[in-house]
Design a protein around this motif. Structure first.
Motif, PDB file in Angstrom:
ATOM      1  N   ALA A   1     -43.305   9.146   8.299  1.00 54.89           N
ATOM      2  CA  ALA A   1     -41.888   8.823   8.176  1.00 54.89           C
ATOM      3  C   ALA A   1     -41.373   8.122   9.426  1.00 54.89           C
ATOM      4  CB  ALA A   1     -41.081  10.094   7.914  1.00 54.89           C
ATOM      5  N   ALA A   2     -41.786   8.600  10.597  1.00 55.78           N
ATOM      6  CA  ALA A   2     -41.361   7.992  11.851  1.00 55.78           C
ATOM      7  C   ALA A   2     -41.915   6.577  11.977  1.00 55.78           C
ATOM      8  CB  ALA A   2     -41.823   8.850  13.030  1.00 55.78           C
ATOM      9  N   ASP A   3     -43.172   6.410  11.604  1.00 61.08           N
ATOM     10  CA  ASP A   3     -43.802   5.098  11.682  1.00 61.08           C
ATOM     11  C   ASP A   3     -43.113   4.110  10.747  1.00 61.08           C
ATOM     12  OD1 ASP A   3     -46.029   3.460  12.763  1.00 61.08           O
ATOM     13  OD2 ASP A   3     -46.653   3.369  10.667  1.00 61.08           O
ATOM     14  N   ASP A   4     -42.779   4.560   9.539  1.00 60.15           N
ATOM     15  CA  ASP A   4     -42.082   3.699   8.580  1.00 60.15           C
ATOM     16  C   ASP A   4     -40.722   3.265   9.111  1.00 60.15           C
ATOM     17  OD1 ASP A   4     -44.181   3.881   6.814  1.00 60.15           O
ATOM     18  OD2 ASP A   4     -43.222   5.361   5.501  1.00 60.15           O
ATOM     19  N   ALA A   5     -40.106   4.148   9.913  1.00 58.32           N
ATOM     20  CA  ALA A   5     -38.775   3.856  10.457  1.00 58.32           C
ATOM     21  C   ALA A   5     -38.842   3.139  11.800  1.00 58.32           C
ATOM     22  CB  ALA A   5     -37.983   5.156  10.607  1.00 58.32           C
ATOM     23  N   GLY A   6     -40.052   2.854  12.270  1.00 60.48           N
ATOM     24  CA  GLY A   6     -40.201   2.176  13.549  1.00 60.48           C
ATOM     25  C   GLY A   6     -39.964   3.074  14.744  1.00 60.48           C
ATOM     26  N   VAL A   7     -40.162   4.369  14.561  1.00 64.60           N
ATOM     27  CA  VAL A   7     -39.953   5.343  15.633  1.00 64.60           C
ATOM     28  C   VAL A   7     -41.294   5.703  16.260  1.00 64.60           C
ATOM     29  CG1 VAL A   7     -39.289   7.720  16.150  1.00 64.60           C
ATOM     30  CG2 VAL A   7     -37.857   6.325  14.648  1.00 64.60           C
TER      31      VAL A   7
ATOM     32  N   VAL B   1     -36.001  11.647   3.697  1.00 63.57           N
ATOM     33  CA  VAL B   1     -36.952  10.686   4.257  1.00 63.57           C
ATOM     34  C   VAL B   1     -38.344  11.311   4.343  1.00 63.57           C
ATOM     35  CG1 VAL B   1     -37.566   9.408   6.348  1.00 63.57           C
ATOM     36  CG2 VAL B   1     -35.202   9.383   5.526  1.00 63.57           C
ATOM     37  N   LEU B   2     -38.403  12.587   4.727  1.00 64.55           N
ATOM     38  CA  LEU B   2     -39.694  13.264   4.770  1.00 64.55           C
ATOM     39  C   LEU B   2     -40.272  13.421   3.361  1.00 64.55           C
ATOM     40  CD1 LEU B   2     -39.448  16.089   7.464  1.00 64.55           C
ATOM     41  CD2 LEU B   2     -39.998  13.676   7.711  1.00 64.55           C
ATOM     42  N   ALA B   3     -39.404  13.683   2.391  1.00 68.78           N
ATOM     43  CA  ALA B   3     -39.863  13.818   1.009  1.00 68.78           C
ATOM     44  C   ALA B   3     -40.478  12.507   0.531  1.00 68.78           C
ATOM     45  CB  ALA B   3     -38.698  14.218   0.109  1.00 68.78           C
ATOM     46  N   LYS B   4     -39.872  11.401   0.912  1.00 71.54           N
ATOM     47  CA  LYS B   4     -40.399  10.080   0.542  1.00 71.54           C
ATOM     48  C   LYS B   4     -41.789   9.881   1.143  1.00 71.54           C
ATOM     49  CE  LYS B   4     -39.232   5.133   0.795  1.00 71.54           C
ATOM     50  NZ  LYS B   4     -40.362   4.674   1.632  1.00 71.54           N
ATOM     51  N   ALA B   5     -41.942  10.274   2.414  1.00 71.96           N
ATOM     52  CA  ALA B   5     -43.244  10.151   3.073  1.00 71.96           C
ATOM     53  C   ALA B   5     -44.272  11.061   2.424  1.00 71.96           C
ATOM     54  CB  ALA B   5     -43.103  10.483   4.562  1.00 71.96           C
TER      55      ALA B   5
ATOM     56  N   LYS C   1     -44.345  12.013  -0.675  1.00 70.88           N
ATOM     57  CA  LYS C   1     -44.709  11.434  -1.967  1.00 70.88           C
ATOM     58  C   LYS C   1     -45.666  10.261  -1.785  1.00 70.88           C
ATOM     59  CE  LYS C   1     -42.699   9.657  -6.259  1.00 70.88           C
ATOM     60  NZ  LYS C   1     -41.433   9.337  -6.973  1.00 70.88           N
ATOM     61  N   GLU C   2     -45.405   9.436  -0.796  1.00 71.69           N
ATOM     62  CA  GLU C   2     -46.262   8.281  -0.533  1.00 71.69           C
ATOM     63  C   GLU C   2     -47.670   8.713  -0.135  1.00 71.69           C
ATOM     64  OE1 GLU C   2     -44.151   6.210   2.478  1.00 71.69           O
ATOM     65  OE2 GLU C   2     -42.809   5.164   1.084  1.00 71.69           O
ATOM     66  N   LEU C   3     -47.758   9.801   0.601  1.00 71.81           N
ATOM     67  CA  LEU C   3     -49.065  10.276   1.075  1.00 71.81           C
ATOM     68  C   LEU C   3     -49.857  10.987  -0.016  1.00 71.81           C
ATOM     69  CD1 LEU C   3     -48.042  11.595   4.609  1.00 71.81           C
ATOM     70  CD2 LEU C   3     -49.591   9.688   4.124  1.00 71.81           C
ATOM     71  N   GLY C   4     -49.177  11.461  -1.057  1.00 72.92           N
ATOM     72  CA  GLY C   4     -49.883  12.141  -2.142  1.00 72.92           C
ATOM     73  C   GLY C   4     -50.626  13.369  -1.660  1.00 72.92           C
ATOM     74  N   ILE C   5     -49.923  14.291  -1.047  1.00 70.97           N
ATOM     75  CA  ILE C   5     -50.540  15.469  -0.432  1.00 70.97           C
ATOM     76  C   ILE C   5     -51.094  16.414  -1.490  1.00 70.97           C
ATOM     77  CG2 ILE C   5     -50.082  17.489   1.021  1.00 70.97           C
ATOM     78  CD1 ILE C   5     -47.804  15.713   2.263  1.00 70.97           C
ATOM     79  N   ASP C   6     -52.315  16.847  -1.271  1.00 65.42           N
ATOM     80  CA  ASP C   6     -52.987  17.753  -2.207  1.00 65.42           C
ATOM     81  C   ASP C   6     -53.614  18.887  -1.419  1.00 65.42           C
ATOM     82  OD1 ASP C   6     -53.998  18.786  -4.530  1.00 65.42           O
ATOM     83  OD2 ASP C   6     -55.678  17.384  -4.669  1.00 65.42           O
TER      84      ASP C   6
ATOM     85  N   TYR D   1     -54.590  27.746  -0.329  1.00 65.05           N
ATOM     86  CA  TYR D   1     -53.553  27.673   0.692  1.00 65.05           C
ATOM     87  C   TYR D   1     -52.176  27.383   0.097  1.00 65.05           C
ATOM     88  CZ  TYR D   1     -57.690  27.390   3.626  1.00 65.05           C
ATOM     89  OH  TYR D   1     -58.895  27.650   4.211  1.00 65.05           O
ATOM     90  N   GLY D   2     -52.077  27.345  -1.243  1.00 66.12           N
ATOM     91  CA  GLY D   2     -50.793  27.104  -1.880  1.00 66.12           C
ATOM     92  C   GLY D   2     -50.677  25.677  -2.382  1.00 66.12           C
ATOM     93  N   THR D   3     -49.454  25.172  -2.444  1.00 65.43           N
ATOM     94  CA  THR D   3     -49.181  23.803  -2.867  1.00 65.43           C
ATOM     95  C   THR D   3     -48.177  23.181  -1.903  1.00 65.43           C
ATOM     96  OG1 THR D   3     -47.367  24.497  -4.326  1.00 65.43           O
ATOM     97  CG2 THR D   3     -49.574  24.358  -5.311  1.00 65.43           C
ATOM     98  N   TRP D   4     -48.037  21.868  -1.997  1.00 63.71           N
ATOM     99  CA  TRP D   4     -47.082  21.173  -1.130  1.00 63.71           C
ATOM    100  C   TRP D   4     -45.868  20.765  -1.953  1.00 63.71           C
ATOM    101  CZ3 TRP D   4     -46.875  21.064   3.948  1.00 63.71           C
ATOM    102  CH2 TRP D   4     -45.991  20.183   4.576  1.00 63.71           C
ATOM    103  N   ASP D   5     -44.701  21.257  -1.546  1.00 63.79           N
ATOM    104  CA  ASP D   5     -43.448  20.917  -2.203  1.00 63.79           C
ATOM    105  C   ASP D   5     -42.950  19.600  -1.617  1.00 63.79           C
ATOM    106  OD1 ASP D   5     -40.699  20.678  -2.880  1.00 63.79           O
ATOM    107  OD2 ASP D   5     -40.571  22.834  -3.229  1.00 63.79           O
ATOM    108  N   VAL D   6     -43.031  18.528  -2.406  1.00 60.97           N
ATOM    109  CA  VAL D   6     -42.672  17.202  -1.922  1.00 60.97           C
ATOM    110  C   VAL D   6     -41.210  17.137  -1.510  1.00 60.97           C
ATOM    111  CG1 VAL D   6     -42.412  14.771  -2.571  1.00 60.97           C
ATOM    112  CG2 VAL D   6     -44.472  16.028  -3.225  1.00 60.97           C
TER     113      VAL D   6
END
Length: 215
Positions: free
Chosen positions: A95-101, A169-173, A175-180, A185-190
């Motif tokens: 997310a930071a990289d996408d925002a130029g941070v 913004v983190l949720a968008k990141a 989703k883009e990463l497709g975390i599995d 260890y549970g699941t990842w809530d996008v």
């Protein structure tokens, strides 16, 4: 000082309650992987190494066996909390990289110096992060980078890390990463960019005694 330190560690998962261990049986859809984040695999071995770092640091800080076992009992979710932080680190970095941070080494050193002054020195800071957030001393700088990325990203968005806009913004990141995550260890809530426990038919909870529990 205490409130400020807690704000700095806002993104940390600081679970301080004992919980049953999870063991998988049957087919495993994630052989050797604790999580897959984009094209990166966080292996079970990498996760176990991180957990061992924390346990070794806890053992060094609490040499008394009875007290050490109490520490283990209070941090029974350490493996899952550690994985949460490892995944969130990559989500936030994306997310930071996408925002130029970006965060420089100098900024990390400045933040660390300030926190050391607040807490009473380098060892005091390391102890505080270990006890409160389960961060091993050798991972402290990595975690401070995480905090700085979060702060700078929020500032660029014109908000703070508690605002829904920041987490969107983190949720968008996420989703883009497709975390599995490996189901053990549970699941990842996008939407929340957070690990959550999940009940699956091939995962069983096992209650163990304190002396048997290692993670």
């Amino acid at each position: 000082m205490h409130r400020r330190r807690r704000r700095t560690a806002l993104l940390l998962s600081a679970a301080i309650a004992a919980a049953p261990l999870l063991t998988a049986c049957g087919n495993d859809a994630h052989p050797g992987a604790a999580a897959v984040v984009g094209d990166q695999r966080i292996t079970v071995a990498q996760l176990e190494n991180r957990v061992s770092e924390v346990r070794d640091a806890q053992r060094a800080a609490v040499p008394d066996e009875a007290q050490y076992q109490q520490v283990i009992a209070k941090t029974g979710t350490l493996a899952r909390d550690t994985l949460h932080n490892m995944v969130l680190d990559q989500v936030l970095h994306r997310a930071a990289d996408d925002a130029g941070v970006s965060v420089s080494r100098k900024e990390i050193q400045q933040m660390r110096a300030g926190l050391e002054q607040q807490t009473g020195g380098a060892q005091a800071l390391e102890t505080a992060w270990l006890q409160e957030y389960g961060i091993a001393p050798e991972r402290l700088d990595e975690n401070l980078r995480l905090q700085l990325e979060a702060q700078k990203l929020a500032a660029k968005l014109g908000t703070d890390t508690r605002d829904p806009a920041f987490w969107s913004v983190l949720a968008k990141a996420s989703k883009e990463l497709g975390i599995d995550l490996n189901p053990r260890y549970g699941t990842w809530d996008v939407k929340k960019s957070s690990r959550v426990d999940a009940k699956t038919p091939w995962v069983r909870e096992v209650t163990v005694s304190v002396t048997d529990q290692t993670a």
